[in-house]
Design a protein around this motif. Sequence first.
Motif, short mmCIF file in Angstrom:
data_model
loop_
_atom_site.label_atom_id
_atom_site.label_comp_id
_atom_site.label_asym_id
_atom_site.label_seq_id
_atom_site.Cartn_x
_atom_site.Cartn_y
_atom_site.Cartn_z
N HIS A 241 19.29 -34.00 -21.15
CA HIS A 241 17.67 -34.66 -20.64
C HIS A 241 16.71 -33.70 -20.86
O HIS A 241 15.31 -34.17 -21.52
N ARG A 244 14.74 -32.88 -24.34
CA ARG A 244 13.49 -34.51 -24.70
C ARG A 244 12.40 -34.40 -24.18
O ARG A 244 11.18 -34.83 -24.48
N HIS A 245 12.37 -33.44 -23.11
CA HIS A 245 11.26 -33.25 -22.38
C HIS A 245 10.01 -32.98 -22.92
O HIS A 245 10.15 -31.69 -23.29
N ARG A 246 9.27 -33.72 -22.76
CA ARG A 246 7.19 -33.34 -23.21
C ARG A 246 6.95 -30.96 -22.84
O ARG A 246 6.34 -30.59 -23.78
N ARG A 247 7.72 -30.77 -22.20
CA ARG A 247 7.32 -29.21 -21.47
C ARG A 247 7.84 -28.56 -21.87
O ARG A 247 8.15 -27.53 -21.50
N GLN A 249 9.15 -26.73 -24.12
CA GLN A 249 8.92 -25.11 -26.03
C GLN A 249 8.08 -24.32 -24.13
O GLN A 249 7.55 -23.59 -25.12
N ASP A 250 6.50 -25.54 -23.99
CA ASP A 250 6.25 -24.33 -22.78
C ASP A 250 6.57 -24.17 -22.03
O ASP A 250 6.90 -22.59 -21.66
N ASP A 306 11.42 -34.30 -10.80
CA ASP A 306 10.43 -34.47 -11.50
C ASP A 306 10.47 -32.78 -11.97
O ASP A 306 10.49 -32.27 -10.84
N ASP A 308 7.90 -30.24 -13.20
CA ASP A 308 6.83 -29.55 -12.86
C ASP A 308 6.08 -28.29 -11.68
O ASP A 308 5.98 -27.10 -12.07
#
Length: 315
Positions: A241, A244-247, A249-250, A306, A308
Amino acid sequence: MVCVHQCVTFVLEGDGSGPGSVGCVAGDAQSYILFCDFFDRIIESYHGHRISSQTPESDFNYDNLKGGDDLDSSYAVRCEISVVRAVEDFSFPTHCSRGERRQERYTLQRLEQELSGGLLLLEELSQEQQKELNVNPPSSTQLRIGVARDWPDARAVWGSTDGSLVVWVNVDDHLKLVSKRDDANIAEALKCICINLLKLEVFYRELRHPFIWKQQLGWVSSSPADVGTGLRISVHLKLQHLPRHRRLQDVLKRLRICMDRAESPALYCVRNAATFGLSEVVLTQLVVDGVKLLIAMEKRLESNQDIDELIPTQK
């Protein structure tokens, strides 16, 4: 590809893409002094650390590592730690002569009396041995930068009796020590590297061919990507999973690590992003802590939670 011929030679390496690539290599240690305006800027840009008059930190006390032997085996499947060293009074493999390579190989043959293992010449390996040791023909990049001249003459691999350590001789660098483990025990891999690297350091110093150290850079070899420690730590992780998470690279940037897809779709290689500016143990600690956090995030995502709150502040 650009070559500059003066007292030394440096050449452009490939196209500057891919892990560990900085676009150039040095012909010998003096290159870092004669062409310091060129190399210093590349080193600072690649490693994200400014060169100063301060002597780089070094720490081979593997007991200072916290954890590394407790990674979740459901996710961490194997690990590898490698370190490169260049030997004083020899040109780097990008520029050395056939005689220099043969002398370096002969020197390591004498080491068999010090360590438990054996030295194999690449030119004498059977097809089966080459496959077992993952010996491949020179790549196009190796051909372009000169390290494949007279291949496979004077190239060798030393393997420990227990299989915990391999030392490559005269391939991309004078020496490259590699410790691979199938249990992802980074602590044991680091211990293996540190113990044997220090033995080699003493051995070469007694021969009056010490490893090359520069006051402001630390250990240096042919590639600016390896200055400082020459240490590479990598762990293969099973992840479904998180990639594919949007964060992602951050997160990786904040953890100061990199992640690349490995040979299978759900397997990823996590490694340190730089070798300069931090000690050997601290670099390894970054990877250990980073891997643990990535695993924790993967577990959260498996449960549709989540991540975050797990994202670290900028280091």
